[in-house]
Design an enzyme around this catalytic site. Sequence first.
Site, mmCIF file in Angstrom:
data_model
loop_
_atom_site.group_PDB
_atom_site.id
_atom_site.type_symbol
_atom_site.label_atom_id
_atom_site.label_comp_id
_atom_site.label_asym_id
_atom_site.label_seq_id
_atom_site.Cartn_x
_atom_site.Cartn_y
_atom_site.Cartn_z
ATOM 1 N N PRO A 197 -5.344 -0.472 2.321
ATOM 2 C CA PRO A 197 -4.200 -1.364 1.826
ATOM 3 C C PRO A 197 -4.586 -2.521 1.099
ATOM 4 C CG PRO A 197 -3.775 -0.453 3.646
ATOM 5 C CD PRO A 197 -5.275 0.027 3.620
ATOM 6 N N CYS A 198 -3.922 -2.810 0.025
ATOM 7 C CA CYS A 198 -4.483 -4.265 -0.952
ATOM 8 C C CYS A 198 -3.820 -5.227 -0.552
ATOM 9 C CB CYS A 198 -4.334 -3.640 -2.298
ATOM 10 S SG CYS A 198 -2.582 -3.535 -2.986
ATOM 11 N N GLN A 199 -2.572 -5.315 0.408
ATOM 12 C CA GLN A 199 -1.661 -6.422 0.575
ATOM 13 C C GLN A 199 -2.340 -7.411 0.883
ATOM 14 O OE1 GLN A 199 -0.973 -3.358 1.364
ATOM 15 N NE2 GLN A 199 0.988 -2.667 1.101
#
Length: 363
Positions: free
Chosen positions: A70-72
């Site tokens: 996940p990039c968040q």
Amino acid sequence: MRYLSVCSGIEAATVAWHPLGWQAIAFSEVDAFPSAVLAHHYPTVPNRGDMTKFQEWPDADLDVFVGGTPCQSFSVAGLRAGLDDPRGSLMFVYLAIARRYRPRWVVWENVPGVLSADDGRAFGSLLGGLAELGYGFAYRVLDAQYFGLAQRRKRVFVVGCLGDWRRAAAVLFERASLSGHPAPRREAGQVAPTVPARRSAGGGLGTDFDCDGGVIAAAVAGCLAPGAHPGGFNGQDAYNDMLIAHALKADGFDASEDGTGRGTPLVPIAFSAKDDGQGSTVDLAPTVLRQWTGIGVAHRAAVRRLTPRECERLQGFTDDYTRIPYRGKVAADGPRYKALGNSMAVPVMNWIGRRIQAVEDIR
């Protein structure tokens, strides 16, 4: 080539690699809608679910391990919590899975913000972990607009090869890119206005970009018509007289990089408007011009939101790839936007896969 995919989403990797004859042995996805997309398109491939439970997974021989954790937590549009965010720490789970299965190749993807998150310590931890596992690696920022897609979408890709960094570098770098003669930059004062204005205050492209349903005032992109997706453009059909601006408020979700409205939205590369004395003409973006030589003319242009189908085309998927039966009816736009915004770009993954295969073929 047999591969395992984690944080699978709607499986851009599989769409990109099946034409190469590669075989997915398993996926790992927890969100409900992407899981439904996987079950619809790949019913024979098991979805292992939560990647943190990998120790319960069966043993398997595989050649490639791929995932975009996940990039968040790394996005410049988010809170930049880095490894303090549990989603960011999934990169260590990724390393643990690589340790268990020991594939020859690993492929990892994330937003460019990972390079500076935690002053670079987060990304350094990933690279150091790969080195400890015996992988030589290379990394590079690739932009989807240079792979035939009409959008700007930069992502960091790490390719690792067990025991040999040179083979990894051969995948991500061409000799021409190392010659010291980079492509020319824009001239001074020249801008690339993907989305130049907004009606509500605060933020902007690459920050929250929450338009609250507002419209974009100028220099917006022409919509993608039925021929405007991988496979070629269909003459004048590649452009019609509607202009698009993503309102980023569709059933509570959007097509941004993380599905929250805070990341970079999926918006086609802008057209530059010119006045020819007879009305407005538009110049297609370079990625479009390579495949289409017509000149579109906008008359009485309206502004609207990108459709899910256009987002599919902007990511390199076939039309209606995400339009599946979901919870007793056809999938709503909201989960489709979110899933597409979180996906990798298919042509970029195809390029990486073809180059891995080319290196494998000369072993």
